[in-house]
Scaffold this motif. Structure first.
Motif, PDB file in Angstrom:
ATOM      1  N   ALA A  26       0.856  -1.204   0.055  1.00  0.00           N
ATOM      2  CA  ALA A  26       0.100  -0.082  -0.167  1.00  0.00           C
ATOM      3  C   ALA A  26       0.891   1.207   0.037  1.00  0.00           C
ATOM      4  CB  ALA A  26      -0.894   0.002   1.263  1.00  0.00           C
ATOM      5  N   ARG A  27       2.020   1.193   0.859  1.00  0.00           N
ATOM      6  CA  ARG A  27       2.904   2.290   0.639  1.00  0.00           C
ATOM      7  C   ARG A  27       3.578   2.481  -0.528  1.00  0.00           C
ATOM      8  NH1 ARG A  27       6.100   2.594   6.452  1.00  0.00           N
ATOM      9  NH2 ARG A  27       4.377   2.920   7.857  1.00  0.00           N
ATOM     10  N   VAL A  28       3.956   1.431  -1.293  1.00  0.00           N
ATOM     11  CA  VAL A  28       4.491   1.430  -2.411  1.00  0.00           C
ATOM     12  C   VAL A  28       3.557   2.027  -3.471  1.00  0.00           C
ATOM     13  CG1 VAL A  28       5.511  -0.103  -4.486  1.00  0.00           C
ATOM     14  CG2 VAL A  28       6.128  -0.348  -2.220  1.00  0.00           C
ATOM     15  N   SER A  29       2.305   1.456  -3.510  1.00  0.00           N
ATOM     16  CA  SER A  29       1.398   2.025  -4.535  1.00  0.00           C
ATOM     17  C   SER A  29       1.073   3.561  -4.422  1.00  0.00           C
ATOM     18  CB  SER A  29       0.115   1.440  -4.288  1.00  0.00           C
ATOM     19  OG  SER A  29       0.085   0.238  -4.712  1.00  0.00           O
ATOM     20  N   ASP A  30       0.991   4.010  -3.055  1.00  0.00           N
ATOM     21  CA  ASP A  30       0.814   5.491  -2.938  1.00  0.00           C
ATOM     22  C   ASP A  30       2.199   6.247  -3.149  1.00  0.00           C
ATOM     23  OD1 ASP A  30      -1.243   7.598  -1.350  1.00  0.00           O
ATOM     24  OD2 ASP A  30       0.848   8.158  -0.787  1.00  0.00           O
ATOM     25  N   ILE A  31       3.266   5.808  -2.897  1.00  0.00           N
ATOM     26  CA  ILE A  31       4.437   6.577  -3.229  1.00  0.00           C
ATOM     27  C   ILE A  31       4.759   6.580  -4.890  1.00  0.00           C
ATOM     28  CG2 ILE A  31       6.811   6.569  -3.025  1.00  0.00           C
ATOM     29  CD1 ILE A  31       6.641   5.447  -0.240  1.00  0.00           C
ATOM     30  N   ASP A  32       4.237   5.727  -5.468  1.00  0.00           N
ATOM     31  CA  ASP A  32       4.316   5.464  -6.874  1.00  0.00           C
ATOM     32  C   ASP A  32       3.365   6.417  -7.351  1.00  0.00           C
ATOM     33  OD1 ASP A  32       5.650   4.221  -9.030  1.00  0.00           O
ATOM     34  OD2 ASP A  32       4.081   2.714  -9.297  1.00  0.00           O
ATOM     35  N   THR A  33       2.392   7.077  -6.916  1.00  0.00           N
ATOM     36  CA  THR A  33       1.707   8.127  -7.523  1.00  0.00           C
ATOM     37  C   THR A  33       2.196   9.282  -7.671  1.00  0.00           C
ATOM     38  OG1 THR A  33       0.292   8.566  -5.670  1.00  0.00           O
ATOM     39  CG2 THR A  33      -0.582   6.794  -7.090  1.00  0.00           C
ATOM     40  N   TRP A  34       3.223   9.695  -6.858  1.00  0.00           N
ATOM     41  CA  TRP A  34       3.848  11.025  -7.008  1.00  0.00           C
ATOM     42  C   TRP A  34       5.465  11.168  -6.917  1.00  0.00           C
ATOM     43  CZ3 TRP A  34       7.560  11.733  -2.952  1.00  0.00           C
ATOM     44  CH2 TRP A  34       7.420  10.939  -2.082  1.00  0.00           C
ATOM     45  N   ALA A  35       5.991   9.972  -6.636  1.00  0.00           N
ATOM     46  CA  ALA A  35       7.495   9.809  -6.705  1.00  0.00           C
ATOM     47  C   ALA A  35       7.941  10.132  -8.211  1.00  0.00           C
ATOM     48  CB  ALA A  35       7.997   8.708  -5.988  1.00  0.00           C
ATOM     49  N   HIS A  36       9.083  10.665  -8.363  1.00  0.00           N
ATOM     50  CA  HIS A  36       9.564  11.140  -9.582  1.00  0.00           C
ATOM     51  C   HIS A  36      10.766  10.053  -9.803  1.00  0.00           C
ATOM     52  CE1 HIS A  36       7.218  14.777  -9.842  1.00  0.00           C
ATOM     53  NE2 HIS A  36       7.305  14.969  -8.733  1.00  0.00           N
ATOM     54  N   TYR A  37      10.913   9.702 -11.427  1.00  0.00           N
ATOM     55  CA  TYR A  37      11.839   8.929 -11.865  1.00  0.00           C
ATOM     56  C   TYR A  37      12.241   7.851 -11.178  1.00  0.00           C
ATOM     57  CZ  TYR A  37      15.648   8.399 -15.367  1.00  0.00           C
ATOM     58  OH  TYR A  37      16.494   7.882 -16.286  1.00  0.00           O
ATOM     59  N   ILE A  38      11.565   7.127 -10.392  1.00  0.00           N
ATOM     60  CA  ILE A  38      11.617   5.902  -9.681  1.00  0.00           C
ATOM     61  C   ILE A  38      10.525   4.856  -9.737  1.00  0.00           C
ATOM     62  CG2 ILE A  38      10.561   7.021  -7.689  1.00  0.00           C
ATOM     63  CD1 ILE A  38      12.632   5.438  -6.011  1.00  0.00           C
ATOM     64  N   GLY A  39      10.592   3.820 -10.147  1.00  0.00           N
ATOM     65  CA  GLY A  39       9.791   2.755 -10.159  1.00  0.00           C
ATOM     66  C   GLY A  39       9.512   1.899  -9.010  1.00  0.00           C
ATOM     67  N   ALA A  40       8.576   1.031  -9.175  1.00  0.00           N
ATOM     68  CA  ALA A  40       7.981   0.207  -7.846  1.00  0.00           C
ATOM     69  C   ALA A  40       8.970  -0.702  -7.216  1.00  0.00           C
ATOM     70  CB  ALA A  40       6.716  -0.813  -8.171  1.00  0.00           C
ATOM     71  N   PRO A  41      10.108  -1.445  -7.874  1.00  0.00           N
ATOM     72  CA  PRO A  41      11.126  -2.103  -7.370  1.00  0.00           C
ATOM     73  C   PRO A  41      12.021  -1.283  -6.283  1.00  0.00           C
ATOM     74  CG  PRO A  41      10.837  -2.717  -9.832  1.00  0.00           C
ATOM     75  CD  PRO A  41      10.041  -1.494  -9.772  1.00  0.00           C
ATOM     76  N   SER A  42      12.187  -0.096  -7.056  1.00  0.00           N
ATOM     77  CA  SER A  42      13.167   0.741  -6.352  1.00  0.00           C
ATOM     78  C   SER A  42      12.270   1.612  -5.085  1.00  0.00           C
ATOM     79  CB  SER A  42      13.763   1.980  -7.117  1.00  0.00           C
ATOM     80  OG  SER A  42      14.390   1.456  -8.095  1.00  0.00           O
ATOM     81  N   ILE A  43      11.068   1.781  -5.401  1.00  0.00           N
ATOM     82  CA  ILE A  43      10.223   2.149  -4.023  1.00  0.00           C
ATOM     83  C   ILE A  43      10.055   1.153  -2.948  1.00  0.00           C
ATOM     84  CG2 ILE A  43       7.945   2.972  -3.359  1.00  0.00           C
ATOM     85  CD1 ILE A  43       7.655   4.218  -6.179  1.00  0.00           C
ATOM     86  N   ARG A  44      10.093  -0.281  -3.379  1.00  0.00           N
ATOM     87  CA  ARG A  44      10.073  -1.480  -2.427  1.00  0.00           C
ATOM     88  C   ARG A  44      11.478  -1.328  -1.668  1.00  0.00           C
ATOM     89  NH1 ARG A  44       7.930  -4.119  -7.239  1.00  0.00           N
ATOM     90  NH2 ARG A  44       5.389  -4.071  -6.557  1.00  0.00           N
ATOM     91  N   TRP A  45      12.426  -1.077  -2.345  1.00  0.00           N
ATOM     92  CA  TRP A  45      13.792  -0.733  -1.740  1.00  0.00           C
ATOM     93  C   TRP A  45      13.634   0.167  -0.721  1.00  0.00           C
ATOM     94  CZ3 TRP A  45      17.042   3.009  -0.696  1.00  0.00           C
ATOM     95  CH2 TRP A  45      18.228   2.783   0.044  1.00  0.00           C
ATOM     96  N   PHE A  46      12.988   1.282  -0.915  1.00  0.00           N
ATOM     97  CA  PHE A  46      12.875   2.349  -0.126  1.00  0.00           C
ATOM     98  C   PHE A  46      12.088   2.116   1.100  1.00  0.00           C
ATOM     99  CE2 PHE A  46      10.157   6.321   0.580  1.00  0.00           C
ATOM    100  CZ  PHE A  46      11.029   6.924   1.268  1.00  0.00           C
ATOM    101  N   VAL A  47      11.026   1.716   0.758  1.00  0.00           N
ATOM    102  CA  VAL A  47      10.130   1.270   2.146  1.00  0.00           C
ATOM    103  C   VAL A  47      10.744   0.458   2.937  1.00  0.00           C
ATOM    104  CG1 VAL A  47       7.918  -0.032   2.476  1.00  0.00           C
ATOM    105  CG2 VAL A  47       8.042   1.741   0.921  1.00  0.00           C
TER     106      VAL A  47
END
Length: 147
Positions: free
Chosen positions: A117-138
């Motif tokens: 859910a965090r990945v999905s929300d962040i993916d709506t606004w974060a720039h130049y980053i995809g879900a695999p990198s957002i998962r690392w961030f989370v």
């Protein structure tokens, strides 16, 4: 099913983020590590950190996109205009969430405990980053994401 997560190096040494500035640093690390070897980013991180004012979120969020050329010219910077521009925009978006929720951590808590859910929300606004990198961030937010 295992969802893809990029490899990464955690600039916080594997400990959880404690401030808005540290959350911004982790997000920037995720952006810079996407499609780069973590070792390259790690080696350049002191210069990137210096160029981005120690990841002081409030300060960087106030910088205009026009400072891109200055950041590109910074000694030791990874000279990728898309990653640098994205980091400036991500700072503004994180700052807006900090103001709205009282802190970036409070914004992230508002998304609940489900990492996807965090990945999905962040993916709506974060720039130049995809879900695999957002998962690392989370994961890195909680102290994971180390090489």
């Amino acid at each position: 099913m295992t969802l893809p997560v990029v490899e990464g190096w955690n600039p916080l040494g594997g400990r959880p983020a404690r401030s808005d500035d540290e959350i911004f640093e982790l997000l920037t690390a995720a952006v810079f590590q996407a499609r780069f070897r973590p070792a390259v980013v790690r080696a350049r991180w002191p210069a990137i950190r210096q160029a981005f004012a120690g990841f002081a979120l409030a300060a960087v969020a106030a910088w205009p996109d026009a400072c891109l050329d200055e950041l590109l010219a910074a000694e030791g910077m990874i000279r990728n205009p898309k990653k640098i521009r994205a980091s400036l925009r991500n700072a503004r978006d994180l700052q807006a969430r900090s103001r709205q929720f009282g802190s970036v951590a409070a914004y992230l808590q508002s998304l609940g405990d489900d990492p996807e859910a965090r990945v999905s929300d962040i993916d709506t606004w974060a720039h130049y980053i995809g879900a695999p990198s957002i998962r690392w961030f989370v994961r890195a937010l909680a102290g994971g994401g180390a090489e």
